[in-house]
Design a protein around this motif. Sequence first.
Motif, PDB file in Angstrom:
ATOM      1  N   GLU A 316     -15.745   2.314 -10.040  1.00 37.56           N
ATOM      2  CA  GLU A 316     -15.011   2.471  -8.791  1.00 37.56           C
ATOM      3  C   GLU A 316     -14.303   1.176  -8.423  1.00 37.56           C
ATOM      4  N   VAL A 317     -13.235   1.330  -7.653  1.00 37.17           N
ATOM      5  CA  VAL A 317     -12.376   0.197  -7.309  1.00 37.17           C
ATOM      6  C   VAL A 317     -12.029   0.267  -5.828  1.00 37.17           C
ATOM      7  N   THR A 318     -11.808  -0.886  -5.221  1.00 35.66           N
ATOM      8  CA  THR A 318     -11.336  -0.942  -3.843  1.00 35.66           C
ATOM      9  C   THR A 318     -10.174  -1.925  -3.752  1.00 35.66           C
ATOM     10  N   TYR A 319      -9.350  -1.735  -2.748  1.00 32.40           N
ATOM     11  CA  TYR A 319      -8.113  -2.497  -2.597  1.00 32.40           C
ATOM     12  C   TYR A 319      -8.040  -3.090  -1.195  1.00 32.40           C
ATOM     13  N   GLY A 320      -7.831  -4.399  -1.119  1.00 31.74           N
ATOM     14  CA  GLY A 320      -7.666  -5.075   0.161  1.00 31.74           C
ATOM     15  C   GLY A 320      -6.239  -5.565   0.298  1.00 31.74           C
ATOM     16  N   PRO A 321      -5.477  -5.102   1.284  1.00 36.50           N
ATOM     17  CA  PRO A 321      -4.078  -5.500   1.437  1.00 36.50           C
ATOM     18  C   PRO A 321      -3.927  -7.015   1.578  1.00 36.50           C
ATOM     19  N   ALA A 322      -2.764  -7.505   1.171  1.00 40.99           N
ATOM     20  CA  ALA A 322      -2.485  -8.935   1.274  1.00 40.99           C
ATOM     21  C   ALA A 322      -2.227  -9.350   2.712  1.00 40.99           C
ATOM     22  N   THR A 323      -1.754  -8.405   3.525  1.00 45.27           N
ATOM     23  CA  THR A 323      -1.412  -8.685   4.922  1.00 45.27           C
ATOM     24  C   THR A 323      -2.370  -7.956   5.845  1.00 45.27           C
ATOM     25  N   ALA A 324      -2.929  -8.691   6.794  1.00 44.52           N
ATOM     26  CA  ALA A 324      -3.856  -8.075   7.739  1.00 44.52           C
ATOM     27  C   ALA A 324      -3.168  -6.961   8.520  1.00 44.52           C
ATOM     28  N   GLY A 325      -3.858  -5.827   8.647  1.00 44.52           N
ATOM     29  CA  GLY A 325      -3.307  -4.696   9.380  1.00 44.52           C
ATOM     30  C   GLY A 325      -2.466  -3.748   8.558  1.00 44.52           C
ATOM     31  N   ASP A 326      -2.179  -4.116   7.312  1.00 47.23           N
ATOM     32  CA  ASP A 326      -1.394  -3.241   6.434  1.00 47.23           C
ATOM     33  C   ASP A 326      -2.249  -2.042   6.020  1.00 47.23           C
ATOM     34  N   THR A 327      -1.776  -0.852   6.284  1.00 44.45           N
ATOM     35  CA  THR A 327      -2.548   0.355   5.958  1.00 44.45           C
ATOM     36  C   THR A 327      -1.952   1.133   4.789  1.00 44.45           C
ATOM     37  N   SER A 328      -0.890   0.608   4.163  1.00 44.38           N
ATOM     38  CA  SER A 328      -0.269   1.320   3.050  1.00 44.38           C
ATOM     39  C   SER A 328      -1.167   1.280   1.822  1.00 44.38           C
ATOM     40  N   PRO A 329      -1.227   2.365   1.055  1.00 44.98           N
ATOM     41  CA  PRO A 329      -2.111   2.407  -0.111  1.00 44.98           C
ATOM     42  C   PRO A 329      -1.510   1.691  -1.320  1.00 44.98           C
ATOM     43  N   ALA A 330      -2.372   1.354  -2.256  1.00 46.28           N
ATOM     44  CA  ALA A 330      -1.931   0.938  -3.586  1.00 46.28           C
ATOM     45  C   ALA A 330      -1.929   2.167  -4.481  1.00 46.28           C
ATOM     46  N   THR A 331      -1.201   2.108  -5.598  1.00 46.49           N
ATOM     47  CA  THR A 331      -1.109   3.256  -6.506  1.00 46.49           C
ATOM     48  C   THR A 331      -1.614   2.882  -7.884  1.00 46.49           C
ATOM     49  N   LEU A 332      -2.660   3.558  -8.303  1.00 44.77           N
ATOM     50  CA  LEU A 332      -3.192   3.392  -9.653  1.00 44.77           C
ATOM     51  C   LEU A 332      -2.423   4.322 -10.574  1.00 44.77           C
ATOM     52  N   THR A 333      -1.784   3.769 -11.632  1.00 48.06           N
ATOM     53  CA  THR A 333      -0.940   4.577 -12.506  1.00 48.06           C
ATOM     54  C   THR A 333      -1.592   4.892 -13.850  1.00 48.06           C
ATOM     55  N   SER A 334      -2.526   4.070 -14.294  1.00 49.17           N
ATOM     56  CA  SER A 334      -3.246   4.392 -15.534  1.00 49.17           C
ATOM     57  C   SER A 334      -4.561   3.626 -15.569  1.00 49.17           C
ATOM     58  N   ALA A 335      -5.506   4.173 -16.333  1.00 48.52           N
ATOM     59  CA  ALA A 335      -6.821   3.554 -16.461  1.00 48.52           C
ATOM     60  C   ALA A 335      -7.372   3.824 -17.846  1.00 48.52           C
ATOM     61  N   SER A 336      -7.995   2.840 -18.435  1.00 52.36           N
ATOM     62  CA  SER A 336      -8.663   3.036 -19.726  1.00 52.36           C
ATOM     63  C   SER A 336     -10.021   2.369 -19.702  1.00 52.36           C
ATOM     64  N   ALA A 337     -10.947   2.931 -20.451  1.00 53.05           N
ATOM     65  CA  ALA A 337     -12.288   2.380 -20.586  1.00 53.05           C
ATOM     66  C   ALA A 337     -12.565   2.156 -22.067  1.00 53.05           C
TER      67      ALA A 337
END
Length: 343
Positions: A316-337
Amino acid sequence: MATPLTADGFLVALHAEGVHVVEYGSWRTHNRDMKGPWGPVNGVVIHHTVSSGTDSSVELCYDGYDELPGPLCHGVIDKQGVVHLVGYGRTNHAGGGDPVVLQHVIAEDYDIRPPAPTKGNADGIDGNRHFYGFECINLGDGRDPWPDAQLDAIERVSAALSRAHGWSAKSVIGHLEWSDDKSDPRGFTMPDMRARIARRLSGQPGQPTQTPTETTMPYTLGEYSDTQVSLSPDTWTTVRIGRDSLISGASAYTAGVYLRLTAPAGAVLQGRFIHVGPDGSRWTSPIVERIATTGASFVDFPHVGSILPNEQLRFEVTYGPATAGDTSPATLTSASARGIYWK
């Protein structure tokens, strides 16, 4: 219920569990016993300090402050996993809490977590009498990392006292599980930590992970997904990479997850592996932190461990925005294990 260990017995229990201990000041006789009883003890409460720096945090927990004299706990766990003993006996750490929670801790009869507390400092019962307490150096903002050594020390001190008193991991709770006006610890979950403690209690103190021999043939892990996933800020998201469980039942494994995503430059990305048991219990690996770059970011999250046959390995992964108060999501486009493991 149990009679508190003596200071010597407390120290012996920590050493037996492989805890790196530093004795600070006159910790053995430094307490608030003049303000009320100490014991019977029923468990352990984990806190975060909302501070940084080892020396200043240890000094604060030893001395306290005008409104709340020290000691503020029994031990301070620093970022390197060293436990600084600052008091013994009754300490000002738990404060008021919910009597219903105490009864469930005594009975060890709750499921993943105790019932949410409905009482706190102002209207709760005396927790300083009933719990050992450990303050962990962390800002408590959800972003200050919890190094592996620090999480390991929390696991070890909790297991040490549970083992000494014959308790299960359910006798270890977070301050937020005791009092309705507290939020600590923040940055990991107590169900995850209890799963770690339970695993340790099922074995022996300091027992090393089994190492595969050179003649053992490993299995390979290779999964890929290009499904786009929206990552909400400050929310852990389980990433499905080809299948629900990456590995189940391995005496040892070496695995890495590699993500391609779009996030604002400077955003904080944290990843961790989790072991999920059939009863829903969870163990989490140490968090690995990466910083997003301009454009598409390519980030990696390695881990080495072992997993029981009835558990599932996920990521699992979590994302913390660079700017405080930013609520826009990040987009994961591919993943490999990728990795190898031994049965």
